[in-house]
Design a protein around this motif. Sequence first.
Motif, PDB file in Angstrom:
ATOM      1  N   SER A   7      -3.634   2.702  -3.378  1.00  0.00           N
ATOM      2  CA  SER A   7      -3.001   3.976  -3.127  1.00  0.00           C
ATOM      3  C   SER A   7      -3.548   4.783  -1.570  1.00  0.00           C
ATOM      4  O   SER A   7      -4.016   4.748  -1.303  1.00  0.00           O
ATOM      5  CB  SER A   7      -3.728   4.571  -4.380  1.00  0.00           C
ATOM      6  N   ARG A   8      -2.176   5.869  -1.660  1.00  0.00           N
ATOM      7  CA  ARG A   8      -2.648   6.032  -0.528  1.00  0.00           C
ATOM      8  C   ARG A   8      -3.968   7.534  -0.549  1.00  0.00           C
ATOM      9  O   ARG A   8      -4.731   7.409   0.653  1.00  0.00           O
ATOM     10  CB  ARG A   8      -1.069   7.090  -0.524  1.00  0.00           C
ATOM     11  N   ILE A  53       5.018   4.088   8.215  1.00  0.00           N
ATOM     12  CA  ILE A  53       4.639   2.367   7.875  1.00  0.00           C
ATOM     13  C   ILE A  53       4.236   2.266   5.905  1.00  0.00           C
ATOM     14  O   ILE A  53       4.844   1.373   5.301  1.00  0.00           O
ATOM     15  CB  ILE A  53       3.178   2.084   8.549  1.00  0.00           C
ATOM     16  N   VAL A  54       3.709   2.813   5.283  1.00  0.00           N
ATOM     17  CA  VAL A  54       3.076   3.150   4.251  1.00  0.00           C
ATOM     18  C   VAL A  54       4.857   3.392   3.298  1.00  0.00           C
ATOM     19  O   VAL A  54       5.089   2.493   2.234  1.00  0.00           O
ATOM     20  CB  VAL A  54       2.267   3.882   3.464  1.00  0.00           C
ATOM     21  N   ASP A  55       4.901   4.154   3.882  1.00  0.00           N
ATOM     22  CA  ASP A  55       6.459   4.482   3.024  1.00  0.00           C
ATOM     23  C   ASP A  55       7.984   3.079   3.530  1.00  0.00           C
ATOM     24  O   ASP A  55       8.171   2.616   1.828  1.00  0.00           O
ATOM     25  CB  ASP A  55       7.667   5.337   3.720  1.00  0.00           C
ATOM     26  N   ARG A  56       8.197   2.777   4.035  1.00  0.00           N
ATOM     27  CA  ARG A  56       8.488   1.578   4.629  1.00  0.00           C
ATOM     28  C   ARG A  56       8.035   0.329   3.836  1.00  0.00           C
ATOM     29  O   ARG A  56       8.878  -0.900   2.966  1.00  0.00           O
ATOM     30  CB  ARG A  56       8.324   0.983   5.825  1.00  0.00           C
ATOM     31  N   HIS A  57       6.473  -0.348   3.710  1.00  0.00           N
ATOM     32  CA  HIS A  57       5.824  -1.811   3.414  1.00  0.00           C
ATOM     33  C   HIS A  57       5.374  -0.822   1.838  1.00  0.00           C
ATOM     34  O   HIS A  57       5.114  -1.805   1.465  1.00  0.00           O
ATOM     35  CB  HIS A  57       4.847  -1.854   4.280  1.00  0.00           C
ATOM     36  N   GLY A  58       5.224   0.053   1.800  1.00  0.00           N
ATOM     37  CA  GLY A  58       4.085   0.133   0.931  1.00  0.00           C
ATOM     38  C   GLY A  58       2.647  -0.111   0.916  1.00  0.00           C
ATOM     39  O   GLY A  58       2.180  -0.451   1.837  1.00  0.00           O
ATOM     40  N   LEU A  59       2.054  -0.133  -0.616  1.00  0.00           N
ATOM     41  CA  LEU A  59       0.922  -0.699  -0.731  1.00  0.00           C
ATOM     42  C   LEU A  59       0.105  -1.432  -1.416  1.00  0.00           C
ATOM     43  O   LEU A  59      -0.623  -1.299  -1.845  1.00  0.00           O
ATOM     44  CB  LEU A  59       0.210   1.013  -0.707  1.00  0.00           C
ATOM     45  N   THR A  60       1.343  -2.777  -1.478  1.00  0.00           N
ATOM     46  CA  THR A  60       1.217  -3.781  -2.165  1.00  0.00           C
ATOM     47  C   THR A  60      -0.375  -4.413  -2.147  1.00  0.00           C
ATOM     48  O   THR A  60      -0.793  -5.126  -0.443  1.00  0.00           O
ATOM     49  CB  THR A  60       2.047  -4.504  -2.403  1.00  0.00           C
ATOM     50  N   GLY A  61      -1.325  -5.015  -3.217  1.00  0.00           N
ATOM     51  CA  GLY A  61      -2.345  -5.509  -2.418  1.00  0.00           C
ATOM     52  C   GLY A  61      -1.976  -6.982  -3.060  1.00  0.00           C
ATOM     53  O   GLY A  61      -1.969  -7.610  -3.571  1.00  0.00           O
ATOM     54  N   ASN A  62      -3.073  -7.312  -2.652  1.00  0.00           N
ATOM     55  CA  ASN A  62      -3.535  -9.056  -2.091  1.00  0.00           C
ATOM     56  C   ASN A  62      -4.123  -9.419  -3.423  1.00  0.00           C
ATOM     57  O   ASN A  62      -4.034 -10.958  -3.511  1.00  0.00           O
ATOM     58  CB  ASN A  62      -3.743  -9.742  -1.000  1.00  0.00           C
ATOM     59  N   THR A  63      -5.336  -9.067  -3.466  1.00  0.00           N
ATOM     60  CA  THR A  63      -6.513  -9.147  -4.874  1.00  0.00           C
ATOM     61  C   THR A  63      -7.327  -8.107  -5.211  1.00  0.00           C
ATOM     62  O   THR A  63      -6.441  -6.677  -4.893  1.00  0.00           O
ATOM     63  CB  THR A  63      -7.657  -9.713  -3.955  1.00  0.00           C
ATOM     64  N   GLU A  64      -7.745  -7.899  -6.031  1.00  0.00           N
ATOM     65  CA  GLU A  64      -8.282  -7.025  -6.842  1.00  0.00           C
ATOM     66  C   GLU A  64      -8.724  -5.856  -6.033  1.00  0.00           C
ATOM     67  O   GLU A  64      -9.175  -4.693  -6.552  1.00  0.00           O
ATOM     68  CB  GLU A  64      -9.038  -7.019  -8.237  1.00  0.00           C
ATOM     69  N   GLN A  65      -9.321  -6.113  -4.836  1.00  0.00           N
ATOM     70  CA  GLN A  65      -9.940  -5.331  -4.148  1.00  0.00           C
ATOM     71  C   GLN A  65      -8.701  -4.469  -3.305  1.00  0.00           C
ATOM     72  O   GLN A  65      -9.355  -4.120  -2.676  1.00  0.00           O
ATOM     73  CB  GLN A  65     -11.368  -5.841  -3.319  1.00  0.00           C
ATOM     74  N   GLU A  94      -6.866   5.711  -1.528  1.00  0.00           N
ATOM     75  CA  GLU A  94      -7.839   5.385  -1.085  1.00  0.00           C
ATOM     76  C   GLU A  94      -7.693   4.803   0.130  1.00  0.00           C
ATOM     77  O   GLU A  94      -8.991   4.554   0.535  1.00  0.00           O
ATOM     78  CB  GLU A  94      -7.592   3.765  -2.217  1.00  0.00           C
ATOM     79  N   LEU A  95      -6.513   4.264   0.913  1.00  0.00           N
ATOM     80  CA  LEU A  95      -6.182   4.395   1.902  1.00  0.00           C
ATOM     81  C   LEU A  95      -6.997   5.437   2.543  1.00  0.00           C
ATOM     82  O   LEU A  95      -7.740   5.028   4.257  1.00  0.00           O
ATOM     83  CB  LEU A  95      -5.392   4.322   2.543  1.00  0.00           C
ATOM     84  N   GLU A  96      -6.472   6.087   2.399  1.00  0.00           N
ATOM     85  CA  GLU A  96      -6.545   7.945   3.517  1.00  0.00           C
ATOM     86  C   GLU A  96      -8.581   8.417   3.371  1.00  0.00           C
ATOM     87  O   GLU A  96      -8.891   8.490   4.493  1.00  0.00           O
ATOM     88  CB  GLU A  96      -7.032   9.574   3.084  1.00  0.00           C
ATOM     89  N   GLU A  97      -9.225   7.873   2.263  1.00  0.00           N
ATOM     90  CA  GLU A  97     -11.074   7.753   2.320  1.00  0.00           C
ATOM     91  C   GLU A  97     -11.313   6.970   3.566  1.00  0.00           C
ATOM     92  O   GLU A  97     -12.111   6.702   4.234  1.00  0.00           O
ATOM     93  CB  GLU A  97     -10.496   7.434   0.813  1.00  0.00           C
ATOM     94  N   THR A  98     -10.760   5.689   3.303  1.00  0.00           N
ATOM     95  CA  THR A  98     -10.816   4.520   3.779  1.00  0.00           C
ATOM     96  C   THR A  98     -10.969   4.710   5.635  1.00  0.00           C
ATOM     97  O   THR A  98     -12.159   4.222   6.275  1.00  0.00           O
ATOM     98  CB  THR A  98     -10.314   3.199   3.985  1.00  0.00           C
ATOM     99  N   LEU A  99      -9.581   5.624   5.991  1.00  0.00           N
ATOM    100  CA  LEU A  99      -9.464   5.498   7.407  1.00  0.00           C
ATOM    101  C   LEU A  99     -10.586   6.432   7.974  1.00  0.00           C
ATOM    102  O   LEU A  99     -10.668   6.408   8.932  1.00  0.00           O
ATOM    103  CB  LEU A  99      -8.525   5.853   7.621  1.00  0.00           C
ATOM    104  N   ASP A 100     -10.555   7.692   7.217  1.00  0.00           N
ATOM    105  CA  ASP A 100     -11.710   8.541   7.357  1.00  0.00           C
ATOM    106  C   ASP A 100     -13.100   8.002   7.945  1.00  0.00           C
ATOM    107  O   ASP A 100     -13.922   7.799   9.172  1.00  0.00           O
ATOM    108  CB  ASP A 100     -11.719   9.640   6.332  1.00  0.00           C
ATOM    109  N   ALA A 101     -13.775   7.398   6.963  1.00  0.00           N
ATOM    110  CA  ALA A 101     -14.772   6.468   7.395  1.00  0.00           C
ATOM    111  C   ALA A 101     -15.070   5.411   7.987  1.00  0.00           C
ATOM    112  O   ALA A 101     -15.419   5.170   8.729  1.00  0.00           O
ATOM    113  CB  ALA A 101     -15.205   5.249   5.641  1.00  0.00           C
ATOM    114  N   ILE A 102     -13.589   4.354   9.328  1.00  0.00           N
ATOM    115  CA  ILE A 102     -13.767   3.158   9.775  1.00  0.00           C
ATOM    116  C   ILE A 102     -13.200   4.666  10.902  1.00  0.00           C
ATOM    117  O   ILE A 102     -14.190   3.490  11.797  1.00  0.00           O
ATOM    118  CB  ILE A 102     -12.441   3.059   9.780  1.00  0.00           C
TER     119      ILE A 102
END
Length: 254
Positions: free
Chosen positions: A173-174, A157-169, A176-184
């Motif tokens: 980055s991959r 999914i990341v390779d196909r669609h990227g990690l373009t942000g909508n806001t400054e928050q 940051e995403l991994e860290e967030t998913l671990d916390a979830i």
Amino acid sequence: MPSTAQNPVKSVGTTFEILNALKELGGARVTDLARHLDLPKSTVHNYLSTLEQEEYIVKDDNVYRVGLRFLELGAYSRHERKLFQIAKPEVDRLADETGELANILVEEHGRGSYLYRAYGEQAVRVKAHVGTRVSLHTTALGKAILAYLPEERVDEIVDRHGLTGNTEQSIESRAELEETLDAIRERGVAFDDEERLNGLRCVAAPVLDNSDRIIGAISVAGPTNRFRGDRFREELPQKVLEVANVIELNFTYS
């Protein structure tokens, strides 16, 4: 992820390019659409005439627009999903009890699609509707889904669609995403702290089947002035977890 068609039918691809352009432009005349797509005017006219004949677009004062027949197809697709039938009354209750906006999101082709939205008395009316597609990493709902997908699927999914942000928050980055998913996965809920829209926060929980396969996510969303402190971090997470648990049980045993 769906594989690329080995022998794609060019005319089908052109048809959907035209439909997507009509959506993006909010309707268009033949000349404007041909210019927008860099296609011959005669070609565009032929496609539009055929789509109008089949009742998938409408023409008003020489302006073509996407027709309501697509709504029939979308409504059919939604109704065929067991998750929608099971989760709808529970999401309605979530909206009523919190007074906020409650949602169901599912993943399809690496994007998140809103399957249902319910409005409480104080619910905000954000610019999104049933069927709107969003980047999974920019919403609490999408992150709740990503957290329970196989790692290789997340990579696709990341390779196909990227990690373009909508806001400054937004996550961009991959790592940051991994860290967030671990916390979830650790706490069972996902947060959106103005990552998709400035001024909007959201709390989401995954919905799993009896094989622990992710089938969607539910959430409650609202303005930052109401989503803060213990309500944002404790009360609402507990509420969405309770509702998700009810949906999972009904999905499994109904």
